[in-house]
Scaffold this motif. Structure first.
Motif, mmCIF file in Angstrom:
data_model
loop_
_atom_site.group_PDB
_atom_site.id
_atom_site.type_symbol
_atom_site.label_atom_id
_atom_site.label_comp_id
_atom_site.label_asym_id
_atom_site.label_seq_id
_atom_site.Cartn_x
_atom_site.Cartn_y
_atom_site.Cartn_z
ATOM 1 N N ASP A 165 0.831 -1.203 0.000
ATOM 2 C CA ASP A 165 0.000 0.000 0.000
ATOM 3 C C ASP A 165 0.862 1.248 0.000
ATOM 4 O OD1 ASP A 165 -2.285 -1.543 0.086
ATOM 5 O OD2 ASP A 165 -2.393 -1.516 2.266
ATOM 6 N N GLN A 166 2.162 1.064 -0.135
ATOM 7 C CA GLN A 166 3.089 2.190 -0.108
ATOM 8 C C GLN A 166 3.038 2.945 -1.436
ATOM 9 O OE1 GLN A 166 4.670 3.111 2.600
ATOM 10 N NE2 GLN A 166 3.905 1.370 3.738
ATOM 11 N N PRO A 167 3.329 4.226 -1.392
ATOM 12 C CA PRO A 167 3.265 5.035 -2.614
ATOM 13 C C PRO A 167 4.403 4.716 -3.584
ATOM 14 C CG PRO A 167 4.189 6.316 -0.819
ATOM 15 C CD PRO A 167 3.750 5.004 -0.234
ATOM 16 N N THR A 168 4.136 4.988 -4.853
ATOM 17 C CA THR A 168 5.169 4.877 -5.889
ATOM 18 C C THR A 168 6.142 6.034 -5.708
ATOM 19 O OG1 THR A 168 3.608 3.872 -7.405
ATOM 20 C CG2 THR A 168 5.544 4.903 -8.378
ATOM 21 N N ARG A 169 7.410 5.776 -5.926
ATOM 22 C CA ARG A 169 8.422 6.831 -5.852
ATOM 23 C C ARG A 169 8.927 7.117 -7.254
ATOM 24 N NH1 ARG A 169 11.822 4.822 -0.566
ATOM 25 N NH2 ARG A 169 10.321 5.571 0.946
ATOM 26 N N TRP A 170 9.167 8.375 -7.537
ATOM 27 C CA TRP A 170 9.686 8.795 -8.834
ATOM 28 C C TRP A 170 11.186 9.024 -8.722
ATOM 29 C CZ3 TRP A 170 7.189 9.648 -13.528
ATOM 30 C CH2 TRP A 170 5.816 9.430 -13.515
ATOM 31 N N PHE A 171 11.915 8.581 -9.751
ATOM 32 C CA PHE A 171 13.358 8.779 -9.799
ATOM 33 C C PHE A 171 13.738 9.472 -11.093
ATOM 34 C CE2 PHE A 171 13.053 5.650 -6.534
ATOM 35 C CZ PHE A 171 14.141 5.876 -5.709
ATOM 36 N N GLU A 172 14.727 10.360 -10.994
ATOM 37 C CA GLU A 172 15.257 11.073 -12.146
ATOM 38 C C GLU A 172 16.671 10.582 -12.413
ATOM 39 O OE1 GLU A 172 16.203 15.615 -13.714
ATOM 40 O OE2 GLU A 172 15.457 15.292 -11.684
ATOM 41 N N TYR A 173 16.968 10.349 -13.692
ATOM 42 C CA TYR A 173 18.288 9.873 -14.104
ATOM 43 C C TYR A 173 19.211 11.064 -14.331
ATOM 44 C CZ TYR A 173 21.860 7.497 -16.881
ATOM 45 O OH TYR A 173 23.037 7.004 -17.365
ATOM 46 N N LEU A 174 20.391 11.032 -13.720
ATOM 47 C CA LEU A 174 21.347 12.130 -13.816
ATOM 48 C C LEU A 174 22.533 11.817 -14.721
ATOM 49 C CD1 LEU A 174 21.449 12.999 -10.007
ATOM 50 C CD2 LEU A 174 20.016 14.027 -11.772
ATOM 51 N N GLY A 175 22.623 10.576 -15.195
ATOM 52 C CA GLY A 175 23.758 10.173 -16.027
ATOM 53 C C GLY A 175 23.641 10.655 -17.462
ATOM 54 N N ASN A 176 24.673 10.357 -18.243
ATOM 55 C CA ASN A 176 24.736 10.824 -19.629
ATOM 56 C C ASN A 176 24.317 9.774 -20.651
ATOM 57 O OD1 ASN A 176 25.669 13.414 -18.980
ATOM 58 N ND2 ASN A 176 27.723 12.591 -18.654
ATOM 59 N N ASN A 177 24.319 8.519 -20.286
ATOM 60 C CA ASN A 177 23.958 7.438 -21.202
ATOM 61 C C ASN A 177 22.587 6.887 -20.826
ATOM 62 O OD1 ASN A 177 26.506 7.539 -22.563
ATOM 63 N ND2 ASN A 177 27.404 6.502 -20.797
#
Length: 90
Positions: free
Chosen positions: A34-46
Motif C-alpha cells: 500500500d506504499q506510494p510509488t516513488r519517482w526517480f530522475e536519471y542524472l547520467g549521460n547514457n
C-alpha cells in the motif's frame, strides 16, 4: 515393536517438514504493498536499465533527466544508485 516406533517417528518428521515448507512458500509470495510509488530522475549521460530487486520489473532510463515511477519495493535499491535521485514526479 521398535519397527513401528521408527515408522511413526519418520512419519512425524515428514509431516513437520511438509508443514514448514508450506509456511516458507506462503512467505515467499510477493505481497502487494500500500506504499506510494516513488519517482526517480536519471542524472547520467547514457542509458540505464535496472531490474527491480523487489518486483523483478526492468526500469529503463533513456536519457539524462528521464523520470520514471518506481514501485516502493524496488525504490530502496534505486536510492543507492549515484546517477538516480528521488523526485516529486512529472
Amino acid at each position: 515393536m521398535n519397527c513401528c516406533g521408527k515408522k511413526r517417528q519418520a512419519w512425524l518428521m515428514e509431516e513437520k517438514a511438509a508443514k514448514s515448507q508450506s509456511v516458507v512458500e506462503v512467505h515467499a509470495q510477493k505481497a502487494p504493498t500500500d506504499q506510494p510509488t516513488r519517482w526517480f530522475e536519471y542524472l547520467g549521460n547514457n542509458q540505464l536499465t535496472i531490474k527491480g530487486i523487489g518486483t523483478g520489473t526492468p526500469y529503463h532510463f533513456k536519457f539524462k533527466g528521464d523520470k520514471l515511477p518506481v514501485d516502493y519495493r524496488d525504490s530502496f535499491a534505486f536510492m543507492a544508485e549515484r546517477e538516480l535521485r528521488i523526485t516529486n514526479g512529472e
